[in-house]
Write a protein that holds these residues in place. Structure first.
Motif, PDB file in Angstrom:
ATOM      1  N   GLN A 117     -57.585  15.708   6.012  1.00 12.12           N
ATOM      2  CA  GLN A 117     -56.763  14.869   5.141  1.00 12.12           C
ATOM      3  C   GLN A 117     -56.534  15.541   3.787  1.00 12.12           C
ATOM      4  O   GLN A 117     -55.441  15.479   3.235  1.00 12.12           O
ATOM      5  CB  GLN A 117     -57.409  13.507   4.937  1.00 12.12           C
ATOM      6  CG  GLN A 117     -57.365  12.610   6.155  1.00 12.12           C
ATOM      7  CD  GLN A 117     -58.210  11.375   5.952  1.00 12.12           C
ATOM      8  OE1 GLN A 117     -59.377  11.452   5.571  1.00 12.12           O
ATOM      9  NE2 GLN A 117     -57.610  10.209   6.227  1.00 12.12           N
ATOM     10  N   ARG A 131     -52.182  10.856  -2.436  1.00 19.14           N
ATOM     11  CA  ARG A 131     -53.182  10.004  -1.780  1.00 19.14           C
ATOM     12  C   ARG A 131     -52.530   8.709  -1.283  1.00 19.14           C
ATOM     13  O   ARG A 131     -52.766   8.273  -0.160  1.00 19.14           O
ATOM     14  CB  ARG A 131     -54.335   9.690  -2.734  1.00 19.14           C
ATOM     15  CG  ARG A 131     -55.382   8.740  -2.161  1.00 19.14           C
ATOM     16  CD  ARG A 131     -56.055   9.350  -0.916  1.00 19.14           C
ATOM     17  NE  ARG A 131     -56.864   8.387  -0.210  1.00 19.14           N
ATOM     18  CZ  ARG A 131     -58.193   8.329  -0.265  1.00 19.14           C
ATOM     19  NH1 ARG A 131     -58.870   9.177  -1.025  1.00 19.14           N
ATOM     20  NH2 ARG A 131     -58.843   7.430   0.424  1.00 19.14           N
ATOM     21  N   GLU A 132     -51.710   8.096  -2.097  1.00 21.16           N
ATOM     22  CA  GLU A 132     -51.047   6.873  -1.663  1.00 21.16           C
ATOM     23  C   GLU A 132     -50.164   7.130  -0.444  1.00 21.16           C
ATOM     24  O   GLU A 132     -50.097   6.313   0.475  1.00 21.16           O
ATOM     25  CB  GLU A 132     -50.224   6.269  -2.795  1.00 21.16           C
ATOM     26  CG  GLU A 132     -49.648   4.910  -2.456  1.00 21.16           C
ATOM     27  CD  GLU A 132     -48.937   4.245  -3.620  1.00 21.16           C
ATOM     28  OE1 GLU A 132     -48.475   3.115  -3.409  1.00 21.16           O
ATOM     29  OE2 GLU A 132     -48.819   4.845  -4.706  1.00 21.16           O
ATOM     30  N   SER A 133     -49.518   8.298  -0.409  1.00 19.76           N
ATOM     31  CA  SER A 133     -48.683   8.656   0.739  1.00 19.76           C
ATOM     32  C   SER A 133     -49.517   8.914   1.984  1.00 19.76           C
ATOM     33  O   SER A 133     -49.050   8.673   3.093  1.00 19.76           O
ATOM     34  CB  SER A 133     -47.849   9.907   0.429  1.00 19.76           C
ATOM     35  OG  SER A 133     -46.968   9.652  -0.639  1.00 19.76           O
ATOM     36  N   LEU A 134     -50.752   9.396   1.809  1.00 17.63           N
ATOM     37  CA  LEU A 134     -51.633   9.662   2.958  1.00 17.63           C
ATOM     38  C   LEU A 134     -52.080   8.382   3.653  1.00 17.63           C
ATOM     39  O   LEU A 134     -51.984   8.258   4.861  1.00 17.63           O
ATOM     40  CB  LEU A 134     -52.895  10.410   2.504  1.00 17.63           C
ATOM     41  CG  LEU A 134     -52.872  11.911   2.426  1.00 17.63           C
ATOM     42  CD1 LEU A 134     -54.206  12.416   1.874  1.00 17.63           C
ATOM     43  CD2 LEU A 134     -52.578  12.543   3.767  1.00 17.63           C
ATOM     44  N   ASP A 135     -52.631   7.465   2.860  1.00 16.92           N
ATOM     45  CA  ASP A 135     -53.266   6.301   3.500  1.00 16.92           C
ATOM     46  C   ASP A 135     -53.116   4.996   2.712  1.00 16.92           C
ATOM     47  O   ASP A 135     -53.777   4.013   3.016  1.00 16.92           O
ATOM     48  CB  ASP A 135     -54.742   6.575   3.764  1.00 16.92           C
ATOM     49  CG  ASP A 135     -55.578   6.780   2.508  1.00 16.92           C
ATOM     50  OD1 ASP A 135     -55.061   6.646   1.384  1.00 16.92           O
ATOM     51  OD2 ASP A 135     -56.780   7.085   2.662  1.00 16.92           O
ATOM     52  N   GLY A 136     -52.269   5.008   1.700  1.00 13.76           N
ATOM     53  CA  GLY A 136     -52.039   3.788   0.927  1.00 13.76           C
ATOM     54  C   GLY A 136     -53.027   3.546  -0.189  1.00 13.76           C
ATOM     55  O   GLY A 136     -52.828   2.634  -1.004  1.00 13.76           O
ATOM     56  N   SER A 161     -48.358  15.226   2.321  1.00 17.26           N
ATOM     57  CA  SER A 161     -47.925  13.861   2.629  1.00 17.26           C
ATOM     58  C   SER A 161     -46.603  13.504   1.960  1.00 17.26           C
ATOM     59  O   SER A 161     -46.132  12.381   2.083  1.00 17.26           O
ATOM     60  CB  SER A 161     -49.004  12.860   2.199  1.00 17.26           C
ATOM     61  OG  SER A 161     -49.166  12.905   0.791  1.00 17.26           O
ATOM     62  N   LEU A 186     -62.229  11.145   1.988  1.00 17.51           N
ATOM     63  CA  LEU A 186     -61.289  11.890   2.828  1.00 17.51           C
ATOM     64  C   LEU A 186     -62.008  12.962   3.646  1.00 17.51           C
ATOM     65  O   LEU A 186     -63.041  13.489   3.242  1.00 17.51           O
ATOM     66  CB  LEU A 186     -60.212  12.577   1.980  1.00 17.51           C
ATOM     67  CG  LEU A 186     -59.208  11.688   1.268  1.00 17.51           C
ATOM     68  CD1 LEU A 186     -58.185  12.541   0.519  1.00 17.51           C
ATOM     69  CD2 LEU A 186     -58.503  10.744   2.232  1.00 17.51           C
TER      70      LEU A 186
END
Length: 177
Positions: free
Chosen positions: A38, A167-172, A43, A34
């Motif tokens: 980020q 993290r999942e909400s940021l970029d999967g 997120s 990241l």
């Protein structure tokens, strides 16, 4: 049949430190690859960001390690906390201008190293101190070094889970699933 004998090459202190290390790893793993931007981005509906979670966990661990060493003098009673203290606590959950993910991770690594050294050198995990007065502590309670370590493990694991969702909400990307 599973062998349930305890591995005699480890002891309780080692088990506690290894468990804490595992959850620290999961937390750090959520910020792999990241940028600073980020790491500081919200997120979810929460105010939390990944860099802020790591800052918070590092600060919490530092404070509890100081409690193991110095007792309640390491913490303020809730009645002594000022607006500035509460503002600093809020800032501890976010990346501030000029802060970098690299710097946050380096500070967390240093805190972890100091905690591990402290725990490895403790003569007795049963040594305890009274908790400071606060609405979130049972009145008159005492915590041993062991209890503090269990609290740090739980705190780190809980925030590693929060970080995984962020993290999942940021970029999967997923860390634990």
């Amino acid at each position: 049949m599973t062998d349930t004998k305890h591995d005699s090459s480890t002891d309780e202190r080692t088990d506690l430190l290894q468990t804490l290390a595992k959850h620290r790893h999961f937390l750090r793993f959520t910020v792999r690859d990241l940028t600073d931007e980020q790491a500081g981005r919200r997120s979810t509906a929460s105010e939390l960001c990944l860099g802020g979670l790591i800052k918070h966990v590092a600060s919490t661990e530092r404070g509890w390690a100081e409690f193991i060493e110095r007792g309640p003098a390491a913490m303020k009673d809730a009645s002594e906390m000022t607006e500035a203290d509460f503002a600093a606590r809020t800032d501890g959950f976010r990346m501030l201008p000029g802060e970098t993910l690299e710097g946050v991770l380096a500070e967390y690594e240093e805190v972890a190293r100091r905690t591990d050294e402290l725990v490895a050198g403790l003569p007795d995990l049963n040594a305890s101190h009274p908790l400071p007065q606060a609405p979130w502590f049972e009145p008159g309670a005492r915590w041993s070094a062991r209890r503090v370590l269990l609290h740090l493990i739980a705190e780190t694991a809980q925030h590693a889970g929060h970080a995984d969702i962020i993290r999942e909400s940021l970029d999967g990307a997923k860390s634990m699933g």
